[in-house]
Design an enzyme around this catalytic site. Sequence first.
Site, PDB file in Angstrom:
ATOM      1  N   ASP A 231       1.106  -1.063   0.076  1.00  0.00           N
ATOM      2  CA  ASP A 231       0.345  -0.004  -0.039  1.00  0.00           C
ATOM      3  C   ASP A 231       1.037   1.045  -0.089  1.00  0.00           C
ATOM      4  O   ASP A 231       2.057   1.152   0.336  1.00  0.00           O
ATOM      5  CB  ASP A 231      -1.174   0.321   1.483  1.00  0.00           C
ATOM      6  CG  ASP A 231      -1.800   0.958   1.431  1.00  0.00           C
ATOM      7  OD1 ASP A 231      -2.177   1.588   0.094  1.00  0.00           O
ATOM      8  OD2 ASP A 231      -2.870   0.877   1.882  1.00  0.00           O
TER       9      ASP A 231
HETATM   10  C1  BGC Z   1      -4.952   3.137   0.063  1.00  0.00           C
HETATM   11  C2  BGC Z   1      -4.928   2.019  -1.073  1.00  0.00           C
HETATM   12  C3  BGC Z   1      -4.976   2.904  -2.152  1.00  0.00           C
HETATM   13  C4  BGC Z   1      -3.559   3.961  -2.397  1.00  0.00           C
HETATM   14  C5  BGC Z   1      -3.388   5.199  -4.022  1.00  0.00           C
HETATM   15  C6  BGC Z   1      -3.207   4.472   0.502  1.00  0.00           C
HETATM   16  O1  BGC Z   1      -3.652   5.434   0.865  1.00  0.00           O
HETATM   17  O2  BGC Z   1      -4.565   2.894   1.463  1.00  0.00           O
HETATM   18  O3  BGC Z   1      -6.311   1.443  -1.554  1.00  0.00           O
HETATM   19  O4  BGC Z   1      -5.012   2.634  -3.645  1.00  0.00           O
HETATM   20  O5  BGC Z   1      -3.497   5.111  -1.282  1.00  0.00           O
HETATM   21  O6  BGC Z   1      -4.045   5.601  -3.817  1.00  0.00           O
END
Ligand code: BGC
Length: 759
Positions: A231
């Site tokens: 993530d």
């Molecule tokens: C989120 C993800 C997301 C990523 C990119 C993170 O903060 O938890 O679900 O895909 O950001 O935007």
Amino acid sequence: MKKKDIKKLLAQMTIEEKAGLLSGLDGWHTKPVDRLGIPSIMMADGPHGLRKQRLGNDVGLGNSYEATCFPTASLLACSWDKELAAKQGQAIGEEASDQDLQIVLGPGNNIKRSPLCGRNFEYFSEDPCLSGNIAAGIINGIQSEGIGTALKHFAANSQEANRLVIDERISERALREIYLRSFEIPVKEAKPTSLMCAYNKINGDYCSQSKWLLTDILREEWGFKGIVMSDWGAVDNRPQGVYAGLDLEMPSSFGINDKEIVKAYKGKKTAMKSHDKHFDNTLSEKEIDACCERMLKLIFSQNEKRNVRKCDYKSHHEIAAEIAKECMVLLKNEKLLPLKEGTKVAVIGEMAKKPRFQGSGSSQVTVSTVSKPLDEIKKYAEVEYAQGYSLDDDKDTSKIAKAVKAAKDKDAVIIIAGLPDNYESEGFDRSHMNIPESHLRLIEKVSKVNKNVVVVLCNGSPVAMPFVNDVSAILEAYLSGQAGAKAMAEILFGKANPCGKLAETFPMKIEDTPSYLDRWGNEKTVNYGEGIFVGYRWYEKRKLPVLFPFGHGLSYTTFKYSDLEISTDEASENDIITVKIKVKNTGKYDGKEIVQLYVEDLSDNVMRPVKELKAFEKIMLLTGEEKTVEFTLDRRAFAYWDDIHHDWCVNSGTFRIHVGASSADIRLTDEIKINAEPKQKKITIYSTFRDLRMHKNGEAAAEEILRIFGKSKEEVYSDDEKDNITSLDWCILRNFITMFGMKLSISKLQKILDKVNEE
Ligand code: BGC
């Protein structure tokens, strides 16, 4: 690209290039290696519509290209329809192709542990069978367009509070049966190209560097062949991540962590703390190559499938409306709905003009058009609108009087209420389940002057409903995407028959919820003390009344269930069992019914939920039509995770099959006997005498031990019942050496036990 060509390519890469391949170029791309012809691929959020940022290095929110916002996961799951989820996935895939994306960052399928998790609108359900199947549907749809997916957030990311550091203490059983199961189903069935690991730790280890999670379970047990990405910002010790199987760090670490990988490869321990006793902070080339090989496979295969095609966004608005129509849940209806076309209605609530149709955070889509409830309702009725409350000031009750006036002389009143945007979002959790006081006061006052009130709720997760007995109807629209209002109006005026059912329980009050006493933990750890008893598993076991049960949803028609037939009365644990039932549409509307199958273990050997969802099917029935629904159940439908054997086990005994219209509306039941091979515990000096007696090779050994003490079996056990328990049974075998007078030496006892454990 073939495996051998990937290997060839790998052999030509320097260690610096390899390390570079394992982190992003910027916010959204992988790194190319131009000299070797390795291209770069692009990814973007997200789960219910695209958020492709206009600048590749922009990891912020906003500034994305326009795309269609489909129903959020909270609503889509209420379809209980894998094919429909695939349809949504396919449409998202088409837009991804149009926008030249190679991977869509979704779907999200973490389990809803508490109704208060701020990100619940991005997740499907409290039940892993439902959640896992809907996720599989979306993945199939997106990937059918040649676009990759990133199933997220692996695993147990069920709260936003302290998500970057929180250590979740979860039993192995709860992980296996609930939190991991939600991933196991789509990983095995839909084979996502990638998984995104969660921010949090599980039992001490960051998910981004847990070998147990990313390699032992995901790859070795479940057979996952794709890549795991982090993530955004979830990486702690990058070399340990490589060792654990985290292939790609996202977004770019500006080369900092690439250098750490190279350092670890050269045997120079990184300054980072190792959290795994088997990892000494150095990496072999083989370990780095394993990640690189998977990355090259993904990059080349997604790049080969690259096929930029124009897509028809207008038709996607219609698809979004069609999908929302199949999902909205009619919670209550006392002969009010459907409303007659041409009636005089008051439409009350600012959300009728400014609909809340999606949630905030990384999943937020920039849309080109949004249907508004007020406009859509006007297509069917004579409407007077009143604002009712202010979205800018949730304490302002000054708008209620006008609304009451508008409501008084109308045939019916439609109040659009729910959670404003600042009540729930990625990044924080709610602290209560209330909708704004101004919405509550409005409903209270309006329902006093008009009996025919329908409340339409727009919210990402369950809310308290003190008005439940004061209004005639409640339609749960959740966050329904840009075309949700169209679906809403069609359902209210009978152009569509509601056919969604709740994918989560609506509790009476927050104090009743399973995780209430340890919701978000302290800043560092949270204890999942409710274990496997999540959602309905908890309310049923505790016999707690709920506001609306899991699986509940009304229709304008009625369905009759009959002729439950299980393929056999008795089966062995490895047999495939089929269950058939008939369902007939006995009402006046054509409609869809969601038939749910739950399994109950009647033996009391292990603490288990009252019953658990194991299969479901949505069927279309014209008025008067009858169809047979057939389910198949395999061993897993009867199994539980045994923390002692670290494996799935089945109790021998009788199981009850429940088939119904919701978890609380079981229409038919029957029983089946399952014969299972009991798992044999390893008998040690710390096992009880009873463990020994119950072991398949234990009886003779138990008698031998008794004989050493001059006792016969008959003397100790008055009758011949194996199940007859005496106080001796609870002694551990070591006690026979120390407590009963040196008649048995440890080596003699060990010899007896070795014989028992043989085979
Ligand atoms: C989120 C993800 C997301 C990523 C990119 C993170 O903060 O938890 O679900 O895909 O950001 O935007």
